[in-house]
Design a protein around this motif. Structure first.
Motif, PDB file in Angstrom:
ATOM      1  N   ILE A  35      -0.939   2.712  -6.681  1.00 59.21           N
ATOM      2  CA  ILE A  35      -0.187   2.124  -5.412  1.00 59.21           C
ATOM      3  C   ILE A  35       0.721   1.240  -6.099  1.00 59.21           C
ATOM      4  O   ILE A  35       0.551   0.361  -7.046  1.00 59.21           O
ATOM      5  CB  ILE A  35      -1.372   1.177  -4.737  1.00 59.21           C
ATOM      6  CG1 ILE A  35      -2.364   2.151  -4.110  1.00 59.21           C
ATOM      7  CG2 ILE A  35      -0.609   0.349  -3.586  1.00 59.21           C
ATOM      8  CD1 ILE A  35      -1.852   2.823  -3.007  1.00 59.21           C
ATOM      9  N   ILE A  36       2.052   0.978  -5.356  1.00 61.02           N
ATOM     10  CA  ILE A  36       2.974   0.354  -6.107  1.00 61.02           C
ATOM     11  C   ILE A  36       2.652  -1.170  -5.918  1.00 61.02           C
ATOM     12  O   ILE A  36       2.484  -1.868  -4.873  1.00 61.02           O
ATOM     13  CB  ILE A  36       4.285   0.578  -5.337  1.00 61.02           C
ATOM     14  CG1 ILE A  36       4.588   2.166  -5.661  1.00 61.02           C
ATOM     15  CG2 ILE A  36       5.630  -0.260  -5.845  1.00 61.02           C
ATOM     16  CD1 ILE A  36       5.849   2.588  -4.728  1.00 61.02           C
ATOM     17  N   GLY A  37       2.911  -1.912  -7.087  1.00 60.13           N
ATOM     18  CA  GLY A  37       2.851  -3.406  -7.066  1.00 60.13           C
ATOM     19  C   GLY A  37       4.117  -4.156  -7.613  1.00 60.13           C
ATOM     20  O   GLY A  37       5.238  -3.803  -7.194  1.00 60.13           O
ATOM     21  N   MET A  67       0.836  -1.202  -0.169  1.00 62.35           N
ATOM     22  CA  MET A  67       0.026  -0.028  -0.287  1.00 62.35           C
ATOM     23  C   MET A  67       1.008   1.303   0.036  1.00 62.35           C
ATOM     24  O   MET A  67       0.296   2.360   0.434  1.00 62.35           O
ATOM     25  CB  MET A  67      -0.951  -0.017   1.272  1.00 62.35           C
ATOM     26  CG  MET A  67      -1.921  -1.284   1.183  1.00 62.35           C
ATOM     27  SD  MET A  67      -2.976  -1.307  -0.292  1.00 62.35           S
ATOM     28  CE  MET A  67      -3.786   0.152  -0.155  1.00 62.35           C
ATOM     29  N   VAL A  68       2.010   1.178  -0.439  1.00 60.20           N
ATOM     30  CA  VAL A  68       2.828   2.440  -0.930  1.00 60.20           C
ATOM     31  C   VAL A  68       2.372   3.159  -2.174  1.00 60.20           C
ATOM     32  O   VAL A  68       2.383   2.357  -3.118  1.00 60.20           O
ATOM     33  CB  VAL A  68       4.167   2.113  -0.829  1.00 60.20           C
ATOM     34  CG1 VAL A  68       5.162   3.179  -0.939  1.00 60.20           C
ATOM     35  CG2 VAL A  68       4.794   1.451   0.535  1.00 60.20           C
ATOM     36  N   PRO A  69       2.182   4.385  -1.914  1.00 61.61           N
ATOM     37  CA  PRO A  69       1.651   5.095  -3.243  1.00 61.61           C
ATOM     38  C   PRO A  69       2.844   5.537  -4.093  1.00 61.61           C
ATOM     39  O   PRO A  69       3.874   5.792  -3.547  1.00 61.61           O
ATOM     40  CB  PRO A  69       1.193   6.475  -2.744  1.00 61.61           C
ATOM     41  CG  PRO A  69       1.834   6.679  -1.091  1.00 61.61           C
ATOM     42  CD  PRO A  69       2.196   5.358  -0.855  1.00 61.61           C
ATOM     43  N   SER A 101      -4.999   5.492  -9.439  1.00 63.69           N
ATOM     44  CA  SER A 101      -5.811   6.586  -8.702  1.00 63.69           C
ATOM     45  C   SER A 101      -6.201   7.883  -9.317  1.00 63.69           C
ATOM     46  O   SER A 101      -6.484   8.858  -8.629  1.00 63.69           O
ATOM     47  CB  SER A 101      -5.460   6.837  -7.269  1.00 63.69           C
ATOM     48  OG  SER A 101      -4.029   7.561  -7.341  1.00 63.69           O
ATOM     49  N   VAL A 102      -5.709   7.819 -10.763  1.00 61.50           N
ATOM     50  CA  VAL A 102      -5.931   8.749 -11.517  1.00 61.50           C
ATOM     51  C   VAL A 102      -6.536   8.272 -12.852  1.00 61.50           C
ATOM     52  O   VAL A 102      -6.701   7.127 -13.073  1.00 61.50           O
ATOM     53  CB  VAL A 102      -4.635   9.633 -11.948  1.00 61.50           C
ATOM     54  CG1 VAL A 102      -4.267  10.346 -10.735  1.00 61.50           C
ATOM     55  CG2 VAL A 102      -3.727   8.622 -12.563  1.00 61.50           C
ATOM     56  N   ALA A 103      -7.322   9.171 -13.653  1.00 66.28           N
ATOM     57  CA  ALA A 103      -7.835   8.979 -15.055  1.00 66.28           C
ATOM     58  C   ALA A 103      -7.218   9.651 -16.049  1.00 66.28           C
ATOM     59  O   ALA A 103      -6.510  10.934 -15.987  1.00 66.28           O
ATOM     60  CB  ALA A 103      -9.463   9.233 -14.979  1.00 66.28           C
TER      61      ALA A 103
END
Length: 346
Positions: free
Chosen positions: A164-166, A107-109, A149-151
């Motif tokens: 979110i970093i994956g 859950m790190v942005p 989290s953006v469009a």
């Protein structure tokens, strides 16, 4: 997010025109006013480049059935361990959370490096990917995101979360990290530029972050009182809201050493609620446990707040059940009915 006093270095404006977004770009501040590192500090932890520009990568060419070498066109970003083995029990080397030297929590942005307009925000073969075009003619590229989290078409400012970093789903290790690139021009990877010198100079933003109480699984747990019945729970307990992990309850017994009485866990982000229900004895008489898991025994045990102390270990949701089993086997809590070692008689 807070910002540091570090002076940013902005890329030189490019000659590329802002095709397609001139009106929106004209309303944004020029990019040189603020460029920030694309991963925030987590409390006192500062992310850094774990693998940089032009390192050699290998991928499998399905048609040729052979391994193909390619150059790394950006920077991978993670958090460095301060010493060998640090936090290895939480972010274990060889798992998606880390290597021997670096780690990445859940859950790190990833955050926008500067003001601009989102020109791409979609799932790709390497995870969710976001591209942001900036007023000075640069494009920043963020990938291996687990969600965005953006469009597309949205204006963003420096430091705004973009996802979110994956991890790269093609990576056999599934190692979590942000892959970041800096391109000269609009959406043109041929203009990829070494981001290292810029990243080293850009401002840092930070977010509040609660780290696990212990760096090693075998380190001692930190037990703290939880107050008396009717008192507000301590702030450290309220800080567990929305988190997953394990908890250990021990009971004080006069002059005798405290006894570990219960170990529990939450893998659903309800660590605060799951823990504190064991401290609410009045609810036993109001049908609080009715219809809940194992009604009538585990986990319907409640304890006098004034007589107990609690230790907590925050983990990822996936690790909480395993950690609970490990602590039960190690601590042999008096009241657990599930997960006790076989040699303990009942």
């Amino acid at each position: 997010m807070s910002r540091s006093s570090r002076t940013p270095m902005s890329p030189t404006p490019c000659a590329t025109r802002s095709r397609g977004w001139p009106d929106m770009l004209s309303t944004l501040p020029t990019s040189r006013e603020a460029w920030v590192f694309p991963v925030p500090d987590l409390g006192d932890r500062r992310p850094e480049v774990s693998d940089g520009w032009a390192s050699t990568r290998y991928s499998v060419d399905d048609k040729a059935k052979a391994s193909v070498a390619r150059l790394h066109l950006g920077a991978d970003i993670m958090f460095r361990r301060r010493q060998r083995g640090e936090l290895a029990e939480i972010y274990r080397p060889g798992t998606r959370h880390g290597t021997a030297n670096y780690f990445m929590p859940d859950m790190v942005p990833a955050i926008a490096a500067s003001a601009g307009v989102v020109i791409f925000a979609q799932w790709t073969g390497v995870g969710f990917t976001v591209k942001v075009f900036h007023p000075d003619g640069w494009t920043t590229y963020y990938t291996h995101l687990s969600l965005v989290s953006v469009a597309e078409g949205q204006a963003v400012v420096a430091g705004q979360p973009v996802g979110i970093i994956g991890f790269d789903p093609r990576d056999r290790r599934k190692l979590m990290h942000l892959h970041f690139e800096l391109w000269r021009g609009r959406d043109d990877r041929r203009g990829a530029t070494n981001p290292g010198p810029y990243l080293a100079a850009w401002e840092r933003r930070s977010v509040p972050w609660t780290w696990p109480a212990t760096a090693h699984r075998n380190a001692g747990l930190t037990y703290r009182p939880v107050g008396k019945s009717g008192e507000r729970y301590p702030e450290w307990l309220h800080a567990l809201k929305g988190k997953s992990g394990v908890y250990v309850i021990r009971e004080r017994r006069g002059s005798d050493p405290p006894a570990v009485v219960y170990v529990g866990q939450s893998s659903t982000g309800r660590l605060f609620e799951t823990l504190t229900r064991h401290l609410q004895t009045w609810r036993r008489w109001k049908g609080f446990w009715k219809g809940q898991y194992a009604e009538g025994h585990d986990p319907g045990l409640t304890y006098d707040r004034a007589r107990v102390e609690v230790a907590v270990r925050v983990t990822s949701p996936a690790e909480s059940i395993e950690e609970e089993a490990r602590l039960i086997a190690r601590l042999r809590p008096r009241d657990n009915l599930i997960g006790q070692p076989d040699e303990v008689p009942f």
